[in-house]
Motif scaffolding. Sequence first.
Motif, PDB file in Angstrom:
ATOM      1  N   SER A  20      -0.987  60.722  -3.671  1.00 53.17           N
ATOM      2  CA  SER A  20      -0.480  61.678  -2.691  1.00 53.17           C
ATOM      3  C   SER A  20       0.236  62.798  -3.408  1.00 53.17           C
ATOM      4  O   SER A  20       0.622  62.678  -4.568  1.00 53.17           O
ATOM      5  N   ALA A  32       2.156  61.759  -6.651  1.00 52.91           N
ATOM      6  CA  ALA A  32       2.090  60.353  -7.034  1.00 52.91           C
ATOM      7  C   ALA A  32       0.676  60.141  -7.561  1.00 52.91           C
ATOM      8  O   ALA A  32      -0.300  60.461  -6.890  1.00 52.91           O
ATOM      9  N   HIS A  34      -2.072  57.484  -9.622  1.00 52.86           N
ATOM     10  CA  HIS A  34      -2.423  56.124 -10.022  1.00 52.86           C
ATOM     11  C   HIS A  34      -3.110  56.247 -11.375  1.00 52.86           C
ATOM     12  O   HIS A  34      -4.233  56.741 -11.462  1.00 52.86           O
ATOM     13  N   CYS A  39       1.348  53.230 -10.696  1.00 57.50           N
ATOM     14  CA  CYS A  39       1.748  54.465 -10.034  1.00 57.50           C
ATOM     15  C   CYS A  39       2.779  55.207 -10.884  1.00 57.50           C
ATOM     16  O   CYS A  39       3.734  54.611 -11.379  1.00 57.50           O
ATOM     17  N   HIS A  40       2.556  56.505 -11.061  1.00 58.25           N
ATOM     18  CA  HIS A  40       3.469  57.389 -11.788  1.00 58.25           C
ATOM     19  C   HIS A  40       3.787  58.589 -10.900  1.00 58.25           C
ATOM     20  O   HIS A  40       2.985  58.974 -10.062  1.00 58.25           O
ATOM     21  N   TYR A  41       4.934  59.193 -11.124  1.00 62.50           N
ATOM     22  CA  TYR A  41       5.325  60.403 -10.413  1.00 62.50           C
ATOM     23  C   TYR A  41       5.311  61.591 -11.355  1.00 62.50           C
ATOM     24  O   TYR A  41       5.563  61.459 -12.555  1.00 62.50           O
ATOM     25  N   ALA A  59       6.685  54.612 -11.518  1.00 69.26           N
ATOM     26  CA  ALA A  59       7.337  54.274 -10.259  1.00 69.26           C
ATOM     27  C   ALA A  59       8.019  52.910 -10.392  1.00 69.26           C
ATOM     28  O   ALA A  59       7.567  52.064 -11.162  1.00 69.26           O
ATOM     29  N   GLU A  63       7.517  49.740  -5.788  1.00 70.49           N
ATOM     30  CA  GLU A  63       6.613  50.748  -5.247  1.00 70.49           C
ATOM     31  C   GLU A  63       5.203  50.609  -5.833  1.00 70.49           C
ATOM     32  O   GLU A  63       4.298  51.340  -5.448  1.00 70.49           O
ATOM     33  N   GLN A  64       5.003  49.663  -6.730  1.00 69.42           N
ATOM     34  CA  GLN A  64       3.693  49.446  -7.339  1.00 69.42           C
ATOM     35  C   GLN A  64       2.796  48.595  -6.450  1.00 69.42           C
ATOM     36  O   GLN A  64       1.593  48.624  -6.583  1.00 69.42           O
TER      37      GLN A  64
END
Length: 67
Positions: A20, A32, A34, A39-41, A59, A63-64
């Motif tokens: 997203s 965000a 994948h 997940c990374h920001y 993340a 939140e993973q």
Amino acid sequence: MDLLKDKRLISARDTVRVVSGKADGGDVYVLALHINGACHYLRMDSSSSASRLIPLWLAPADEQEGL
């Protein structure tokens, strides 16, 4: 993805999917991603006078889930 490769935040071998993203006012974008199963920001400021890239950060574990 080219920007991330150019900044050496990811490599050509990495598997990347955008989960997203949204504009957060003032030409700031938050994504965000994948990457390789996690997940990374990423935060980017696209204004020409203050072009900044806040590097990827992982993340939190809670939140993973579900990716």
